[in-house]
Design a protein around this motif. Structure first.
Motif, PDB file in Angstrom:
ATOM      1  N   PRO A 184      11.235 -16.310   4.889  1.00  0.00           N
ATOM      2  CA  PRO A 184       9.866 -15.935   4.944  1.00  0.00           C
ATOM      3  C   PRO A 184       9.304 -14.747   5.198  1.00  0.00           C
ATOM      4  N   LYS A 185      10.336 -13.836   6.051  1.00  0.00           N
ATOM      5  CA  LYS A 185       9.825 -12.622   6.761  1.00  0.00           C
ATOM      6  C   LYS A 185       9.636 -11.689   5.663  1.00  0.00           C
ATOM      7  N   CYS A 186       8.675 -10.740   5.759  1.00  0.00           N
ATOM      8  CA  CYS A 186       8.448  -9.607   4.867  1.00  0.00           C
ATOM      9  C   CYS A 186       9.688  -9.024   4.322  1.00  0.00           C
ATOM     10  N   MET A 187      10.066  -8.934   3.131  1.00  0.00           N
ATOM     11  CA  MET A 187      11.074  -7.878   2.610  1.00  0.00           C
ATOM     12  C   MET A 187      10.854  -6.451   2.866  1.00  0.00           C
ATOM     13  N   PRO A 188      11.893  -5.777   3.063  1.00  0.00           N
ATOM     14  CA  PRO A 188      11.615  -4.387   3.256  1.00  0.00           C
ATOM     15  C   PRO A 188      11.132  -3.475   1.808  1.00  0.00           C
ATOM     16  N   ASP A 189      11.261  -4.286   0.640  1.00  0.00           N
ATOM     17  CA  ASP A 189      11.080  -3.442  -0.690  1.00  0.00           C
ATOM     18  C   ASP A 189      10.270  -4.475  -1.661  1.00  0.00           C
ATOM     19  N   LEU A 190      10.103  -4.114  -2.846  1.00  0.00           N
ATOM     20  CA  LEU A 190       9.537  -4.872  -3.907  1.00  0.00           C
ATOM     21  C   LEU A 190      10.498  -5.171  -4.619  1.00  0.00           C
ATOM     22  N   SER A 191      11.915  -5.562  -4.285  1.00  0.00           N
ATOM     23  CA  SER A 191      12.683  -5.785  -5.388  1.00  0.00           C
ATOM     24  C   SER A 191      12.414  -7.235  -6.278  1.00  0.00           C
ATOM     25  N   MET A 211       0.858  -1.263   0.053  1.00  0.00           N
ATOM     26  CA  MET A 211      -0.014  -0.017  -0.028  1.00  0.00           C
ATOM     27  C   MET A 211       1.036   1.288  -0.215  1.00  0.00           C
ATOM     28  N   GLU A 212       1.868   1.118   0.856  1.00  0.00           N
ATOM     29  CA  GLU A 212       2.948   2.492   0.901  1.00  0.00           C
ATOM     30  C   GLU A 212       3.619   2.580  -0.456  1.00  0.00           C
ATOM     31  N   ALA A 213       3.958   1.586  -1.189  1.00  0.00           N
ATOM     32  CA  ALA A 213       4.721   1.506  -2.406  1.00  0.00           C
ATOM     33  C   ALA A 213       3.807   2.039  -3.492  1.00  0.00           C
ATOM     34  N   LEU A 214       2.696   1.608  -3.530  1.00  0.00           N
ATOM     35  CA  LEU A 214       1.763   1.970  -4.630  1.00  0.00           C
ATOM     36  C   LEU A 214       0.750   3.177  -4.568  1.00  0.00           C
ATOM     37  N   LEU A 215       0.249   3.097  -3.039  1.00  0.00           N
ATOM     38  CA  LEU A 215      -0.515   4.477  -2.803  1.00  0.00           C
ATOM     39  C   LEU A 215      -0.240   5.592  -2.349  1.00  0.00           C
ATOM     40  N   GLY A 216       1.273   5.137  -1.474  1.00  0.00           N
ATOM     41  CA  GLY A 216       1.682   6.348  -0.655  1.00  0.00           C
ATOM     42  C   GLY A 216       1.149   6.294   0.676  1.00  0.00           C
ATOM     43  N   VAL A 217       0.331   5.327   1.086  1.00  0.00           N
ATOM     44  CA  VAL A 217      -0.159   5.345   2.444  1.00  0.00           C
ATOM     45  C   VAL A 217       0.676   4.498   3.427  1.00  0.00           C
ATOM     46  N   HIS A 218       0.971   5.321   4.546  1.00  0.00           N
ATOM     47  CA  HIS A 218       1.787   4.620   5.486  1.00  0.00           C
ATOM     48  C   HIS A 218       0.912   4.142   6.384  1.00  0.00           C
ATOM     49  N   LEU A 219       1.110   2.797   7.003  1.00  0.00           N
ATOM     50  CA  LEU A 219       0.307   2.309   8.057  1.00  0.00           C
ATOM     51  C   LEU A 219       1.139   2.316   9.392  1.00  0.00           C
ATOM     52  N   ALA A 220       0.727   2.637  10.239  1.00  0.00           N
ATOM     53  CA  ALA A 220       1.602   2.545  11.922  1.00  0.00           C
ATOM     54  C   ALA A 220       1.371   1.205  12.314  1.00  0.00           C
ATOM     55  N   ARG A 221       2.221   1.115  13.286  1.00  0.00           N
ATOM     56  CA  ARG A 221       2.056  -0.402  13.797  1.00  0.00           C
ATOM     57  C   ARG A 221       0.773  -0.849  14.327  1.00  0.00           C
ATOM     58  N   SER A 222       0.124   0.209  14.913  1.00  0.00           N
ATOM     59  CA  SER A 222      -1.444  -0.438  15.304  1.00  0.00           C
ATOM     60  C   SER A 222      -2.050  -0.690  14.193  1.00  0.00           C
ATOM     61  N   ASP A 223      -2.006   0.113  13.209  1.00  0.00           N
ATOM     62  CA  ASP A 223      -2.946  -0.340  12.017  1.00  0.00           C
ATOM     63  C   ASP A 223      -2.343  -1.734  11.453  1.00  0.00           C
ATOM     64  N   ILE A 224      -1.199  -1.943  11.199  1.00  0.00           N
ATOM     65  CA  ILE A 224      -0.723  -3.233  11.030  1.00  0.00           C
ATOM     66  C   ILE A 224      -1.149  -4.328  11.863  1.00  0.00           C
ATOM     67  N   SER A 225      -1.443  -4.174  12.917  1.00  0.00           N
ATOM     68  CA  SER A 225      -1.979  -5.379  14.124  1.00  0.00           C
ATOM     69  C   SER A 225      -3.444  -5.433  13.834  1.00  0.00           C
ATOM     70  N   LYS A 226      -4.048  -4.457  13.517  1.00  0.00           N
ATOM     71  CA  LYS A 226      -5.508  -4.693  13.199  1.00  0.00           C
ATOM     72  C   LYS A 226      -5.560  -5.129  11.699  1.00  0.00           C
ATOM     73  N   LEU A 227      -4.891  -5.021  10.923  1.00  0.00           N
ATOM     74  CA  LEU A 227      -4.800  -5.704   9.745  1.00  0.00           C
ATOM     75  C   LEU A 227      -4.554  -7.156   9.963  1.00  0.00           C
ATOM     76  N   LYS A 228      -3.679  -7.429  10.639  1.00  0.00           N
ATOM     77  CA  LYS A 228      -3.426  -8.889  11.078  1.00  0.00           C
ATOM     78  C   LYS A 228      -4.676  -9.714  11.631  1.00  0.00           C
ATOM     79  N   ASN A 229      -5.304  -8.896  12.550  1.00  0.00           N
ATOM     80  CA  ASN A 229      -6.811  -9.399  13.109  1.00  0.00           C
ATOM     81  C   ASN A 229      -7.719  -9.426  12.139  1.00  0.00           C
ATOM     82  N   GLN A 230      -7.648  -8.719  11.282  1.00  0.00           N
ATOM     83  CA  GLN A 230      -8.811  -8.709  10.122  1.00  0.00           C
ATOM     84  C   GLN A 230      -8.346  -9.953   9.183  1.00  0.00           C
ATOM     85  N   LEU A 231      -7.097 -10.085   9.019  1.00  0.00           N
ATOM     86  CA  LEU A 231      -6.815 -11.211   8.169  1.00  0.00           C
ATOM     87  C   LEU A 231      -7.262 -12.643   8.621  1.00  0.00           C
ATOM     88  N   ARG A 232      -7.143 -12.904  10.002  1.00  0.00           N
ATOM     89  CA  ARG A 232      -7.383 -13.903  10.761  1.00  0.00           C
ATOM     90  C   ARG A 232      -9.120 -14.222  10.537  1.00  0.00           C
TER      91      ARG A 232
END
Length: 200
Positions: free
Chosen positions: A182-189, A99-120
């Motif tokens: 397996p950890k998320c890479m820091p970029d879209l290389s 989302m940040e790379a394509l849309l310029g939207v930065h998510l805070a850690r709390s937002d990522i945590s919410k996203l994780k729960n949403q994925l479950r």
């Protein structure tokens, strides 16, 4: 006899593109274009996927993201499903990075945590939407650590659903897996490399 359709399904950033790249290398017809294989017919949330289009692609592999939102009349087609599972925390981080790379939207850690729960929650809904089709679950982390074994399991599942290969595709499939953790890479290389490769 017509071969059944194979859906490669999951929630975003779980490894569906990689599995389709493996199937493509094995010689299986895949809907959409390399490297993401995302046909426009499978992207609508507002109306069900056209069953006639699905039937015209019988025997092909088709990416099916968000099955609980992209509706398929599973009772009207002969098909099976490979479901891609990924650690939800790493998947949420990958979605945030995208989302940040394509849309310029930065998510805070709390937002990522919410996203994780949403994925479950959405995983349960999405899996329910694939019923009653035969299902084979692949763990993204296992795919990266054991690509040949995972490829062999895919081939075995496909044989059981009516797909046959004229050759042993396991090594060709495994070769599509770029070695990485397996950890998320820091970029879209990796994504950039695959897009560049598709232009060659």
């Amino acid at each position: 006899m017509m071969k059944p359709t194979l859906f490669v399904a999951g929630l975003g950033r779980c490894g569906t593109s990689l599995v389709l790249q493996m199937l493509d290398a094995a010689g299986m017809k895949c809907a959409g274009k390399y490297p993401d294989f995302e046909p426009v017919e499978m992207k609508s949330f507002s109306k069900p996927v056209d069953t006639s289009w699905l039937k015209s692609n019988a025997g092909s592999a088709i990416k099916w993201l968000d099955p609980h939102k992209v509706r398929v009349a599973t009772s009207e087609i002969d098909a099976s499903v490979i479901w891609m599972h990924r650690d939800h925390h790493q998947q949420a981080k990958s979605q945030a990075k995208f989302m940040e790379a394509l849309l310029g939207v930065h998510l805070a850690r709390s937002d990522i945590s919410k996203l994780k729960n949403q994925l479950r929650t959405e995983t349960k809904l999405a899996l329910r939407a694939t019923r009653p089709l035969p299902l084979h679950v692949i763990c993204f982390e296992r795919l990266l650590s054991e690509p040949a074994e995972t490829a062999a399991n895919i081939v075995q599942f496909l044989h059981g659903t009516g797909h046959q290969f004229s050759h042993d595709p396991v090594s060709l499939m495994a070769d599509q897996v770029i070695p990485r953790k397996p950890k998320c890479m820091p970029d879209l290389s990796i994504e950039a490399f695959l897009v560049e490769q598709s232009r060659c």
